[in-house]
Scaffold this active site. Structure first.
Site, short mmCIF file in Angstrom:
data_model
loop_
_atom_site.label_atom_id
_atom_site.label_comp_id
_atom_site.label_asym_id
_atom_site.label_seq_id
_atom_site.Cartn_x
_atom_site.Cartn_y
_atom_site.Cartn_z
N ASN A 21 15.44 49.38 -31.84
CA ASN A 21 14.89 50.37 -30.92
C ASN A 21 15.29 50.11 -29.46
OD1 ASN A 21 11.64 51.60 -29.90
ND2 ASN A 21 13.43 52.81 -30.35
N CYS A 23 19.01 50.70 -28.66
CA CYS A 23 20.30 51.38 -28.45
C CYS A 23 20.29 52.82 -28.99
CB CYS A 23 21.44 50.59 -29.11
SG CYS A 23 21.74 48.96 -28.41
N ARG A 24 20.40 52.94 -30.30
CA ARG A 24 20.59 54.26 -30.90
C ARG A 24 19.34 55.14 -30.87
NH1 ARG A 24 22.76 52.21 -36.52
NH2 ARG A 24 21.20 50.63 -36.03
N SER A 25 18.22 54.62 -31.33
CA SER A 25 17.04 55.49 -31.42
C SER A 25 16.48 55.89 -30.05
CB SER A 25 15.96 54.89 -32.32
OG SER A 25 15.56 53.62 -31.91
N ASP A 135 26.07 51.21 -34.89
CA ASP A 135 25.33 50.38 -33.94
C ASP A 135 26.31 49.87 -32.88
OD1 ASP A 135 23.72 48.60 -32.58
OD2 ASP A 135 22.98 47.60 -34.38
#
Length: 169
Positions: A21, A23-25, A135
C-alpha cells in the site's frame, strides 16, 4: 417515500489493494478519486487503498509514486498505508487487486457472505492486453509512469462500470 429520502444517493465504496500500500494501490486511489470528481460522482463514490501486508502501515506512499503522480496532477501526499481488514468486506462493494498474488490473498480473506465485486483492477481496461499492474518498487521511475498509464486507463472503465451499477441501484 418522502422527497428528501428519494434524493439521498447510495455511496459506493471502492478499495484498491496491492502488497504494501505504498506504490500501486495509493496511485490507483488518487487517480480514481480524480476520475470520480471529473465525472461528477464524488457525492456517490468513495475510494480507499490497502495492502495485504503490514510492512508499511502508517507510511506515506513511496516518494517516487508521489512524484510521478504529482507530475500528472494527482496528489497522494495525504494518503497513509494500511493493511486490509475483515471489515473491508463489509464496507466496500468493490475490492480490486493489482495482481493475482494479492487477489489470492484477498480471496483467502473473503467471507462467504461477501456479495461485492472482488477481482483484478485491470479487468476494467481489457484493451490493454495485460491484467496485472506491475510492482514498480524495485525498479526505476519508468515503472511508476507505467503504473500511472495503466491506472488512468483502468479508472476510465471502472468509473463507467460503477456509474452503471449506481444507475441500476
Amino acid at each position: 417515500m418522502a422527497a428528501a429520502e428519494r434524493r439521498i444517493q447510495p455511496v459506493t465504496q471502492v478499495l484498491f489493494v496491492c502488497m504494501g500500500n505504498i506504490c500501486r494501490s495509493p496511485t490507483a486511489e488518487g487517480v480514481f478519486r480524480e476520475s470520480v470528481g471529473r465525472a461528477g460522482l464524488a457525492h456517490a463514490i468513495r475510494a480507499d487503498s490497502a495492502g495485504t501486508g503490514d510492512w508499511h502501515v502508517g507510511s506515506a506512499p513511496d516518494r517516487r509514486a508521489i512524484q510521478a503522480a504529482r507530475r500528472r496532477g494527482y496528489d497522494l501526499t495525504a494518503l497513509r498505508a494500511r493493511q486490509v481488514a475483515p471489515v473491508d468486506f463489509v464496507r466496500f462493494a468493490w475490492i480490486l487487486a493489482m495482481d493475482r498474488s494479492n487477489l489470492r490473498a484477498l480471496e483467502a480473506l473473503r467471507p462467504t457472505d461477501f456479495r461485492g465485486h472482488l477481482g483484478l483492477f485491470l479487468e476494467f481496461a481489457p484493451d490493454l492486453g495485460v491484467d496485472e499492474v506491475p510492482d514498480p518498487y524495485y525498479g526505476g521511475p519508468e515503472g511508476f509512469e507505467r503504473v500511472l498509464d495503466l491506472t488512468e486507463r483502468a479508472c476510465e472503465g471502472l468509473v463507467a462500470r460503477v456509474r452503471s451499477a449506481l444507475a441500476g441501484a
